[in-house]
Write an enzyme that holds these catalytic residues in place. Structure first.
Site, short mmCIF file in Angstrom:
data_model
loop_
_atom_site.label_atom_id
_atom_site.label_comp_id
_atom_site.label_asym_id
_atom_site.label_seq_id
_atom_site.Cartn_x
_atom_site.Cartn_y
_atom_site.Cartn_z
CB THR A 39 4.54 5.00 -8.09
OG1 THR A 39 3.89 4.84 -6.87
CG2 THR A 39 5.81 5.29 -7.56
CD1 TRP A 56 -1.19 2.90 -6.21
CD2 TRP A 56 -1.87 0.84 -6.65
NE1 TRP A 56 -0.23 1.89 -5.68
CE2 TRP A 56 -0.62 0.83 -5.97
CE3 TRP A 56 -2.45 -0.44 -7.05
CZ2 TRP A 56 -0.17 -0.18 -5.52
CZ3 TRP A 56 -1.90 -1.62 -6.48
CH2 TRP A 56 -0.55 -1.36 -5.78
CG ASN A 107 -1.71 1.24 -2.96
OD1 ASN A 107 -1.31 0.29 -2.23
ND2 ASN A 107 -1.13 2.40 -2.94
CD GLU A 108 0.65 3.37 0.05
OE1 GLU A 108 0.73 4.35 -0.55
OE2 GLU A 108 1.61 2.45 0.22
CD GLU A 138 3.36 -0.32 -1.70
OE1 GLU A 138 2.21 -0.69 -2.26
OE2 GLU A 138 4.14 0.51 -1.56
NE ARG A 176 8.19 4.36 1.78
CZ ARG A 176 7.10 4.37 0.75
NH1 ARG A 176 5.93 4.81 0.82
NH2 ARG A 176 7.40 4.25 -0.73
#
Length: 620
Positions: A62, A104, A150-151, A227, A349
């Site tokens: 990120t 990640w 992650n995601e 998260e 969001r």
């Protein structure tokens, strides 16, 4: 109020991940300890119940990269990065804090050339379990939970193998969270795969908008917003945090909410600037700011603990807003009320549907053993409980905590120093024999990993250097650049002179650069522009307007070779740039129109070994 739900719940927690703390570790005392106290010290500030950290994977996550404990297949080092230090500092303040690890990204060797961690699930499981074992062996840290990726996609086969590998290594107590993305498809797959259902302990979703899905509820597993938040930490961000802390349970039955991120301790112009519970982005001045989300957190964390249970009540208030009630099962009761309006509680969001909140009088009825409860006085709030009933006049955009506990304080350290810009004259010779951290202060790696290095083969002036150490493209989480880069300084810098000694280790097609007016990083690093001065092992040089090297402003012969030290100097003044090699002009009068400002930087042409020394920037 009715009976508590079955099972205990780990309460509202916060996480740290990726490069959010690159600047925190550089703070001098007492300021660094003060920041950590505000985050972790019980009954002081945020009083966090859990800390979630990134299992570094050498790739962008990120706002920067975090180093892996295994850059290469035959390499293990459990002292890289700052996460070990952070977990120990948290445990030092709160021995009961829970720890979560989540990757990640992964070093490239795990995928054997593919950008995918599941082709060889035994290797991936070994890698993750090694991190957990290393945490215990080298830092005496017990990891409580571990995530998958992650995601990104999950693999049922890998999750099962991870459980097997954990158990085989005596880590039966480590619980698995899946899949740190959306409620589906993990919930549906768990419903039809009893073995997967048996090994997943928590279903974690990201940014659920306070809602869950039927399949997740039907699994009977703990549901977490694993998260959430990631919102600018002003009063609106605090309102977002207050609303979702309550409503994730009220609307979605989630018993834990984890905020990204812990503390905004990275250059503010990187993506998601100041999206932390507090702000600590000036170690050179010592300045930090305790933002409103810290105290919103305290409304829950100082008056509940992991193991407390939610009471089964309808937590919606008639005039808008919500409340939750929790008990320790020993007679203590805490009620947290929020009346956040729509415009005062928008998160980054997901989109927030319109709703209204009005001033209201709310009446609460206590039943069972709570009929005779006595709430402790909090600030100026006057509360009369009569025969298990009490009323409160609630204004809009407020948070209230009612509790039987006698703990809880809003503590304050002495005022930190005033803010100051990054020093306009900054040097680092990297001459440190036993550094407290593996990375040099204030450098923020955006692709690749730059570590302190002892150059044992050099008996001269370059024994202690900074070295780029990632030599294979990682299994990435986002689109990392094809070049490596670390940025430093003040994003507002316009005119600057950057000087650095460089050492190309890769023969033939190796290369390095220094740069100024660098305008991007984080998840957008591939689009980075600036003024880049490159030299290559084949003896050529280039000046480009971008990190990708596509916008060529000047090129020619330099005579640089690999495995030799050279000194590069980049001078940018107004719309003109010039470059020196070993103190002599190499190119000049190159027109640079944009970007108009940005950081200084250094890096390499590809994922390759290279060294840097005697970095110096003078800027204005």
């Amino acid at each position: 109020m009715g009976q508590s739900r079955e099972g205990s719940t780990e309460q509202k927690w916060l996480n740290s991940r990726n490069a959010q703390l690159k600047l925190l570790v550089n703070y001098q005392e007492p300021y660094r300890s003060q920041i950590l106290d505000y985050l972790f010290k019980p009954n002081f500030g945020a009083s966090l119940h859990i800390l979630k950290v990134e299992i570094g994977g050498d790739a962008q996550s990120t706002d920067g990269t975090e180093p892996s404990h295994m850059h290469y297949e035959n390499d293990e080092n459990y002292f890289r990065g700052y996460e070990w230090w952070l977990m120990k500092e948290a445990k030092k303040r709160n021995p009961n804090i829970k720890l979560i690890g989540l990757p990640w990204a992964f070093p490239g060797w795990i995928g054997k050339g593919e950008n995918w961690p599941y082709d060889y699930p035994d290797i991936t499981a070994y890698y993750i379990v090694s991190w957990i074992l290393g945490a215990k062996q080298y830092h005496d840290l017990d990891i409580d939970y571990v995530g998958i990726w992650n995601e990104r996609a999950f693999s049922s086969k890998y999750i099962k193998l991870l459980r097997y590998t954990l158990d085989k290594n005596g880590l039966e107590q480590v619980r698995i969270i899946a899949s740190d993305r959306l409620w589906e498809p993990i919930s549906f797959v768990m419903m039809i795969d009893s073995e997967l259902h048996g090994v997943v302990d928590v279903i974690g979703a990201h940014y659920p908008g306070t809602k869950t899905v039927p399949n997740a509820l039907l699994t009977g597993k703990k549901l977490w917003s694993s998260e959430d938040y990631s919102t600018f930490n002003d009063d609106v961000g605090a309102g977002c945090w207050a609303r979702i802390l309550n409503q994730n349970y009220v609307n979605g039955n989630m018993t834990s909410t984890i905020a990204w991120n812990l503390v905004a301790s990275y250059y503010e112009e990187l993506p998601f600037g100041r999206c932390g519970l507090m702000t600590a982005q000036q170690p050179w001045s010592g300045h930090y700011k305790v933002e409103s989300p810290i105290w919103i957190t305290a409304h829950t964390t100082q008056f509940t603990q992991p193991g407390w249970s939610y009471l089964q009540v309808d937590g919606h208030l008639e005039g808008g807003g919500s409340f939750v009630a929790l008990t320790d099962g020993l007679g203590n009761l805490t009620i947290i009320i929020e009346t956040m309006s729509h415009n005062h509680s928008k998160c980054i969001r997901p989109p927030l549907p319109n709703f209204s909140v009005v001033p209201q009088r709310a009446t609460f009825y206590l039943r069972g053993s709570f009929v005779i409860v006595n709430f402790c006085s909090l600030s100026s709030l006057q509360l009369q409980v009569w025969k298990g009933r009490f009323s409160l006049d609630l204004n809009v955009d407020e948070v209230y905590t009612l509790t039987t506990l006698k703990t809880g304080r809003k503590c304050a350290c002495p005022e930190p120093p005033p803010p100051q810009p990054f020093p306009s004259n900054y040097k680092d010779d990297f001459n440190i024999g036993n550094p407290p951290f593996s990375e040099a202060p204030n450098f923020a790696d955006q692709t690749g990993v730059f570590e302190y290095f002892i150059n044992a083969s050099d008996p001269g002036d370059h024994v202690f250097t900074l070295r780029q150490v990632v030599v294979q493209r990682p299994i990435t989480w986002v689109s990392d650049a094809d070049q490596t880069i670390s940025v430093i300084g003040n994003f507002k810098w316009v005119n600057m002179t950057v000087t650095c000694d460089i050492y190309i280790e890769k023969p033939r097609d190796g290369g390095v650069f220094i740069a100024g007016r660098v305008d991007n990083g984080g998840i957008y690093v591939r689009n980075t522009k600036g003024v880049f001065f490159w030299v290559f092992a084949d003896g050529t040089y280039r000046v480009t307007g971008d990190l990708a090297g596509k916008k060529i402003l000047m090129k020619g012969l330099a005579g640089v070779r690999d495995n030799a030290w050279h000194t590069l100097t980049l001078n940018i003044q107004g719309n003109s740039a010039s470059g020196l090699l070993n103190g002599y002009p190499l190119w000049e009068n190159v027109t640079v129109s944009s970007p108009g400002n940005g950081w200084a930087a250094l890096g390499t042409r590809s994922f390759e070994f290279a060294q840097f020394d005697n970095f110096h920037v003078e800027a204005c």
